[in-house]
Scaffold this active site. Structure first.
Site, short mmCIF file in Angstrom:
data_model
loop_
_atom_site.label_atom_id
_atom_site.label_comp_id
_atom_site.label_asym_id
_atom_site.label_seq_id
_atom_site.Cartn_x
_atom_site.Cartn_y
_atom_site.Cartn_z
N LYS A 2 -8.33 -2.81 15.27
CA LYS A 2 -7.24 -3.60 15.98
C LYS A 2 -7.95 -4.41 17.11
O LYS A 2 -7.70 -5.77 17.31
CB LYS A 2 -6.16 -2.73 16.44
CG LYS A 2 -5.49 -2.05 15.15
CD LYS A 2 -4.69 -2.81 14.27
CE LYS A 2 -3.55 -3.63 15.00
NZ LYS A 2 -2.68 -4.47 14.04
N ASN A 10 3.60 15.34 23.52
CA ASN A 10 4.13 15.46 22.21
C ASN A 10 5.24 16.73 22.12
O ASN A 10 5.98 16.83 21.26
CB ASN A 10 2.56 15.60 21.35
CG ASN A 10 1.90 14.47 21.18
OD1 ASN A 10 2.50 13.54 21.49
ND2 ASN A 10 0.68 14.74 20.85
N THR A 23 0.73 -1.25 -0.07
CA THR A 23 0.03 0.02 -0.08
C THR A 23 1.08 1.32 -0.14
O THR A 23 2.07 1.20 -0.08
CB THR A 23 -0.98 0.15 1.24
OG1 THR A 23 0.09 0.07 2.44
CG2 THR A 23 -1.67 -1.25 1.50
N THR A 25 -1.83 -3.38 19.29
CA THR A 25 -1.57 -1.82 19.70
C THR A 25 -1.97 -1.77 21.17
O THR A 25 -3.05 -2.10 21.48
CB THR A 25 -2.09 -1.03 18.68
OG1 THR A 25 -1.89 0.32 19.22
CG2 THR A 25 -3.11 -1.15 18.37
N ASP A 26 -1.26 -0.76 21.75
CA ASP A 26 -1.79 -0.16 23.09
C ASP A 26 -3.03 0.76 22.73
O ASP A 26 -3.87 0.84 23.90
CB ASP A 26 -0.76 0.77 23.76
CG ASP A 26 -0.30 1.85 22.64
OD1 ASP A 26 -0.86 2.14 21.75
OD2 ASP A 26 0.29 2.97 23.26
N TYR A 72 -9.43 3.32 14.01
CA TYR A 72 -8.11 2.34 13.85
C TYR A 72 -8.27 1.44 14.96
O TYR A 72 -8.10 0.37 14.77
CB TYR A 72 -6.92 3.21 13.77
CG TYR A 72 -5.63 2.42 13.91
CD1 TYR A 72 -5.01 1.56 13.32
CD2 TYR A 72 -4.96 2.66 15.24
CE1 TYR A 72 -4.05 0.80 13.72
CE2 TYR A 72 -3.79 2.07 15.64
CZ TYR A 72 -3.38 1.11 14.73
OH TYR A 72 -2.39 0.50 15.16
P1 NAD Z 1 2.95 0.75 8.48
O1 NAD Z 1 1.78 1.48 8.11
O2 NAD Z 1 4.42 1.38 8.45
O3 NAD Z 1 3.19 -0.61 7.49
C1 NAD Z 1 1.88 -1.48 7.35
C2 NAD Z 1 2.48 -2.70 6.07
O4 NAD Z 1 1.31 -3.50 5.75
C3 NAD Z 1 2.71 -1.74 4.64
O5 NAD Z 1 3.78 -2.32 4.29
C4 NAD Z 1 1.74 -2.20 3.90
O6 NAD Z 1 1.83 -2.32 2.50
C5 NAD Z 1 1.25 -3.50 4.43
N1 NAD Z 1 -0.18 -3.74 4.28
C6 NAD Z 1 -1.32 -2.86 4.38
N2 NAD Z 1 -2.43 -3.42 3.88
C7 NAD Z 1 -2.06 -4.74 3.66
C8 NAD Z 1 -2.93 -5.87 2.99
N3 NAD Z 1 -4.26 -5.89 2.59
N4 NAD Z 1 -2.17 -6.96 2.68
C9 NAD Z 1 -0.77 -7.26 3.08
N5 NAD Z 1 0.13 -5.94 3.23
C10 NAD Z 1 -0.76 -4.90 3.62
O7 NAD Z 1 2.93 0.18 9.66
P2 NAD Z 1 3.78 -0.04 10.90
O8 NAD Z 1 3.70 1.33 11.79
O9 NAD Z 1 4.97 -0.70 10.88
O10 NAD Z 1 2.94 -0.98 12.08
C11 NAD Z 1 2.78 -2.33 11.95
C12 NAD Z 1 1.75 -3.15 12.81
O11 NAD Z 1 2.26 -2.71 14.15
C13 NAD Z 1 0.49 -2.86 12.63
O12 NAD Z 1 -0.26 -3.90 12.86
C14 NAD Z 1 0.09 -1.79 13.80
O13 NAD Z 1 -1.14 -1.84 14.15
C15 NAD Z 1 1.04 -2.19 14.86
N6 NAD Z 1 1.60 -1.13 15.67
C16 NAD Z 1 2.27 0.03 15.05
C17 NAD Z 1 2.86 0.84 16.23
C18 NAD Z 1 3.59 1.95 15.71
O14 NAD Z 1 3.77 2.96 16.57
N7 NAD Z 1 4.01 2.14 14.47
C19 NAD Z 1 2.47 0.79 17.65
C20 NAD Z 1 1.63 -0.36 17.98
C21 NAD Z 1 1.29 -1.33 16.94
P1 TYD Z 2 0.69 9.46 15.49
O1 TYD Z 2 2.13 9.45 15.35
O2 TYD Z 2 -0.23 9.75 14.66
O3 TYD Z 2 0.51 8.36 16.61
P2 TYD Z 2 -1.05 7.80 17.27
O4 TYD Z 2 -2.08 8.74 17.16
O5 TYD Z 2 -1.22 6.40 16.87
O6 TYD Z 2 -0.41 7.57 18.76
O7 TYD Z 2 0.67 10.67 16.56
C1 TYD Z 2 1.23 10.75 17.92
C2 TYD Z 2 0.84 11.89 18.57
O8 TYD Z 2 1.28 13.09 17.90
C3 TYD Z 2 -0.60 12.07 18.91
O9 TYD Z 2 -1.06 12.65 20.19
C4 TYD Z 2 -1.33 13.07 17.67
C5 TYD Z 2 0.00 13.87 17.66
N1 TYD Z 2 0.39 14.67 16.23
C6 TYD Z 2 0.35 15.98 16.10
O10 TYD Z 2 0.30 16.77 17.16
N2 TYD Z 2 0.57 16.29 14.90
C7 TYD Z 2 0.91 15.62 13.85
O11 TYD Z 2 0.90 16.03 12.75
C8 TYD Z 2 0.77 14.08 14.07
C9 TYD Z 2 0.86 13.30 12.88
C10 TYD Z 2 0.29 13.62 15.26
#
Ligand code: NAD
Ligand code: TYD
Length: 341
Positions: free
Chosen positions: A153, A248, A36, A124-125, A149
């Site tokens: 999850k 933040n 994606t 996720t948390d 979202y």
């Molecule tokens: P990301 O958005 O960077 O990457 C998501 C990946 O999933 C991409 O490579 C995308 O191409 C792939 N994808 C999306 N839809 C798909 C589909 N239908 N089939 C196959 N592939 C698909 O995400 P991330 O930040 O690396 O998060 C990874 C996981 O960790 C997620 O499940 C997210 O909910 C969880 N998570 C992320 C965070 C964070 O801070 N990033 C924190 C807690 C949990």
């Molecule tokens: P984000 O990285 O989107 O993660 P999540 O909402 O999943 O925790 O955002 C982290 C925090 O930063 C959240 O409180 C929203 C805030 N935020 C901003 O203030 N400005 C921004 O442009 C973005 C993307 C996030």
């Protein structure tokens, strides 16, 4: 050991693929990702030719494509594939239900039919909702997702436990706090602020900027996932966090300091609708049972992250081209208009 990693071209997934291949000599990795807007093969360019690595472009909701991978035999699956950005889920929840719920169910179904030995669900948390000041949620906390979202999850988590209970799918669930580090898509707070500040563009702070997140460096999360993959008992849920929630504003000020940019770049903008005020997790269970602990301090992690984006401008510029421009326009340039619809 043959491990299927879904969503391995995303932020945490690509870091985990690299971590696994570098730390375990006897592992073969299949990265199954539909690519994606958030998936980027450039994030794995350094290991693309590794003989223990294979990339398959496929969608986790596509039963035939999923079955084709399972048919060759797998020892474990780590499911990262997801739509992950809260702001996008507020704009349109449909892709979140599709990938995060139906996709997880499609993988669980294959796990059931092919008797997969281990299924690790990356949750996720955010499934717990917003934590009151001074409180860190445990694995016993009742789920209270508050964004589309988070709801998708949480639904996936319920399907994982339903498949474990009904069909005996040997599943482990990891609920982690916000990650940061190399290869994070620049829609998320930290890379977005780094990218904008480098170009002296405004840094959009939602609301009062005092929302708290419990940031964990992605390498520390990768070591927790590897422990869960190898050691966790089926049926277990683990919270993973650094245990130090920070507002933040503090994060953004730290980024500005590292880049030598002025705080006048910060711009307060209309808040995210339904914005969760605070995320905080108690991770003592995984520390005690699997011996995990975070190793990278926030000071070191944020310095390494900012340096990485400074040295990888081609990756960053590519991620910010194309679709990202439309997204940025809708969410930031026309923010008031977008959120008053
Ligand atoms: P990301 O958005 O960077 O990457 C998501 C990946 O999933 C991409 O490579 C995308 O191409 C792939 N994808 C999306 N839809 C798909 C589909 N239908 N089939 C196959 N592939 C698909 O995400 P991330 O930040 O690396 O998060 C990874 C996981 O960790 C997620 O499940 C997210 O909910 C969880 N998570 C992320 C965070 C964070 O801070 N990033 C924190 C807690 C949990
Ligand atoms: P984000 O990285 O989107 O993660 P999540 O909402 O999943 O925790 O955002 C982290 C925090 O930063 C959240 O409180 C929203 C805030 N935020 C901003 O203030 N400005 C921004 O442009 C973005 C993307 C996030």
């Amino acid at each position: 050991m043959k491990v299927l990693i879904t969503g391995g071209a995303g932020f945490i997934g690509s870091n985990f693929v690299r971590h696994l291949l570098n730390s375990k000599r006897d592992v073969n990795v299949i990265n199954f990702d539909s690519l994606t807007y958030a998936g980027n093969p450039e994030s794995l360019a350094d290991i693309a030719e590794n003989p223990r690595y294979q990339f398959i472009r496929g969608d986790v909701t596509d039963k035939q494509a999923v079955d084709a991978v399972f048919k060759n035999g797998l020892d474990a699956l780590v499911n990262f594939a997801a739509e992950t950005h809260v702001d996008r889920s507020i704009e349109d929840a449909t892709p979140f239900l599709r990938t995060n719920i139906l996709g997880t169910q499609c993988l669980l179904d294959a796990a059931k039919r092919f008797k997969l030995p281990k299924f690790v669900q990356i949750s996720t948390d955010e499934v717990y909702g917003s934590a009151p000041a001074g409180v860190s949620f445990t694995e016993e906390t009742v789920l209270d997702p508050r964004s589309p979202y988070a709801a998708s999850k949480a639904a996936a988590d319920h399907f994982v436990s339903a498949y474990a209970n009904t069909y005996g799918v040997p599943a482990v669930v990891l609920r982690c706090t916000n990650n940061y580090g190399p290869y994070q898509f620049p829609e998320k707070l930290i890379p977005l602020m780094v990218a904008n500040a480098r170009e002296d563009n405004p840094l959009p702070i939602y609301g009062d900027g005092m929302q708290e997140r419990d940031w964990l460096f992605v390498e520390d999360y990768c070591s927790a996932i590897a422990l869960a993959l190898y050691k966790a008992q089926p049926g277990t849920i683990y919270n993973v966090s650094a245990g130090a929630p920070q507002p933040n504003l503090k994060i953004v000020r730290t980024i500005l300091k590292h880049l030598g940019k002025p705080e006048s770049l910060m711009q307060y903008v209309k808040d995210r609708p339904g914005h969760d005020r605070r995320y905080a997790l108690d991770s003592s269970k995984i520390q005690k049972e699997l011996g995990w602990s975070p190793k990278v301090s926030f000071e070191e992690g944020i310095r390494r992250t900012v340096d990485w984006y400074q040295s990888n401008t081609a990756w960053l510029n590519h991620a910010r081209s194309g679709e990202y421009r439309n997204y940025y326009d809708r969410h930031y340039v026309r923010r008031t208009e977008t959120f008053s619809k």
